[in-house]
Design a protein around this motif. Sequence first.
Motif, PDB file in Angstrom:
ATOM      1  N   TYR A 101     -13.515  51.904   0.609  1.00  0.00           N
ATOM      2  CA  TYR A 101     -12.702  51.301  -0.443  1.00  0.00           C
ATOM      3  C   TYR A 101     -13.479  50.231  -1.209  1.00  0.00           C
ATOM      4  O   TYR A 101     -13.311  50.079  -2.424  1.00  0.00           O
ATOM      5  CB  TYR A 101     -11.417  50.722   0.151  1.00  0.00           C
ATOM      6  CG  TYR A 101     -10.397  51.769   0.520  1.00  0.00           C
ATOM      7  CD1 TYR A 101      -9.887  52.635  -0.453  1.00  0.00           C
ATOM      8  CD2 TYR A 101      -9.962  51.915   1.834  1.00  0.00           C
ATOM      9  CE1 TYR A 101      -8.955  53.611  -0.116  1.00  0.00           C
ATOM     10  CE2 TYR A 101      -9.031  52.889   2.171  1.00  0.00           C
ATOM     11  CZ  TYR A 101      -8.537  53.735   1.197  1.00  0.00           C
ATOM     12  OH  TYR A 101      -7.619  54.707   1.528  1.00  0.00           O
TER      13      TYR A 101
ATOM     14  N   LYS B 134     -15.769  52.167  -3.408  1.00  0.00           N
ATOM     15  CA  LYS B 134     -14.976  52.816  -4.454  1.00  0.00           C
ATOM     16  C   LYS B 134     -14.553  51.805  -5.520  1.00  0.00           C
ATOM     17  O   LYS B 134     -14.622  52.083  -6.727  1.00  0.00           O
ATOM     18  CB  LYS B 134     -13.745  53.464  -3.818  1.00  0.00           C
ATOM     19  CG  LYS B 134     -12.839  54.226  -4.777  1.00  0.00           C
ATOM     20  CD  LYS B 134     -11.671  54.815  -3.997  1.00  0.00           C
ATOM     21  CE  LYS B 134     -10.705  55.554  -4.915  1.00  0.00           C
ATOM     22  NZ  LYS B 134     -11.310  56.791  -5.458  1.00  0.00           N
TER      23      LYS B 134
ATOM     24  N   TYR C 296     -10.226  55.629 -11.232  1.00  0.00           N
ATOM     25  CA  TYR C 296     -11.198  55.498 -10.141  1.00  0.00           C
ATOM     26  C   TYR C 296     -10.545  55.043  -8.833  1.00  0.00           C
ATOM     27  O   TYR C 296     -11.114  55.245  -7.758  1.00  0.00           O
ATOM     28  CB  TYR C 296     -12.302  54.514 -10.525  1.00  0.00           C
ATOM     29  CG  TYR C 296     -13.307  55.073 -11.495  1.00  0.00           C
ATOM     30  CD1 TYR C 296     -13.985  56.255 -11.223  1.00  0.00           C
ATOM     31  CD2 TYR C 296     -13.588  54.426 -12.694  1.00  0.00           C
ATOM     32  CE1 TYR C 296     -14.905  56.775 -12.113  1.00  0.00           C
ATOM     33  CE2 TYR C 296     -14.511  54.936 -13.593  1.00  0.00           C
ATOM     34  CZ  TYR C 296     -15.165  56.114 -13.302  1.00  0.00           C
ATOM     35  OH  TYR C 296     -16.075  56.631 -14.188  1.00  0.00           O
TER      36      TYR C 296
ATOM     37  N   ASN D 183     -13.672  59.773  -6.865  1.00  0.00           N
ATOM     38  CA  ASN D 183     -14.589  58.831  -6.231  1.00  0.00           C
ATOM     39  C   ASN D 183     -15.945  58.753  -6.927  1.00  0.00           C
ATOM     40  O   ASN D 183     -16.537  59.780  -7.275  1.00  0.00           O
ATOM     41  CB  ASN D 183     -14.823  59.233  -4.768  1.00  0.00           C
ATOM     42  CG  ASN D 183     -13.526  59.307  -3.982  1.00  0.00           C
ATOM     43  OD1 ASN D 183     -12.636  58.475  -4.138  1.00  0.00           O
ATOM     44  ND2 ASN D 183     -13.414  60.323  -3.131  1.00  0.00           N
TER      45      ASN D 183
ATOM     46  N   PHE E  57     -19.324  56.766  -5.770  1.00  0.00           N
ATOM     47  CA  PHE E  57     -19.880  55.997  -4.663  1.00  0.00           C
ATOM     48  C   PHE E  57     -21.354  55.679  -4.900  1.00  0.00           C
ATOM     49  O   PHE E  57     -22.037  56.354  -5.682  1.00  0.00           O
ATOM     50  CB  PHE E  57     -19.754  56.773  -3.345  1.00  0.00           C
ATOM     51  CG  PHE E  57     -18.344  56.945  -2.874  1.00  0.00           C
ATOM     52  CD1 PHE E  57     -17.494  55.862  -2.771  1.00  0.00           C
ATOM     53  CD2 PHE E  57     -17.870  58.197  -2.516  1.00  0.00           C
ATOM     54  CE1 PHE E  57     -16.188  56.020  -2.325  1.00  0.00           C
ATOM     55  CE2 PHE E  57     -16.573  58.367  -2.067  1.00  0.00           C
ATOM     56  CZ  PHE E  57     -15.729  57.274  -1.978  1.00  0.00           C
TER      57      PHE E  57
ATOM     58  N   SER F 209     -13.294  64.774  -8.362  1.00  0.00           N
ATOM     59  CA  SER F 209     -14.421  63.922  -8.750  1.00  0.00           C
ATOM     60  C   SER F 209     -15.374  64.655  -9.689  1.00  0.00           C
ATOM     61  O   SER F 209     -15.926  64.065 -10.623  1.00  0.00           O
ATOM     62  CB  SER F 209     -15.178  63.448  -7.506  1.00  0.00           C
ATOM     63  OG  SER F 209     -14.352  62.648  -6.687  1.00  0.00           O
TER      64      SER F 209
END
Length: 253
Positions: free
Chosen positions: A51, A54, A115, A121, A123, A139
């Motif tokens: 998280y 993200k 997002y 995602n 990353f 994604s």
Amino acid sequence: MTDQGLRHQQYYRIVANMGITDILQLTFNGMFAGIFTYACVDFAKSDLKMYINKFVGGLMNFNWVIYCFFAHLLAFNRFCHIFFPNHINFIFSRQNTNLMLLMVWVYGFGWFVAYMVPNFNLFYYVEEYKWDYDIIPLSRKAWLSELISDSIHATGMVIWYTCILVKLRIKVTILRCAGNNAIIYIMLNSTINRKFRKLVFHGKNVFVSRIVPTRVSMVVQHCSTISTKNKETLEKRERLAIHLMMEQHIENK
């Protein structure tokens, strides 16, 4: 940004917003990427790390998305300034510019909210040292959407700046052609010719006959005199030119 004069210029307000988004983008992109790399933060090992990754990725990339939008808006502003100078204050009035800037920020926050959606995602991959979308279908659709958005903005900027470049090159060409008029005026106008010789030769009384051949001097002086007369003198000029050409032809023989 503290200059009161520039703050009233609408293009400067666009540039200021570009600067803000650029700084935020570089902060979340560079600084947090360095922290994640140094701390070996692997988002796959825990939900908390995922998280955090993200959230930071969303903040970073939404600033990139609206930076591209602001750059496109600035290009359009410059286009309007060059092609519609009489309407630029209406098109980019303070109210209209505020509305445009607000729309761009709303568009960007829309991306940020997206997002935060699960399976949407972006990353930072420690092993590859890069930010990227993951392989989940949603994604990948986000990746494609961002690619389309960036392509539209890039194409728009190319179009606007190309039009500006063409317009400026045309103006330069016109100025170059207009420069020939000065040469004609210097040659054919006796008053300008006299002032020009004084300027070039520092006030000395230098006659054209000392610089150019005698017959060319006669033509220049004669043309400078008759250029101030009416159209009837054109016939005299033609006869004189023919006479001089015949004399030159006889001398050559």
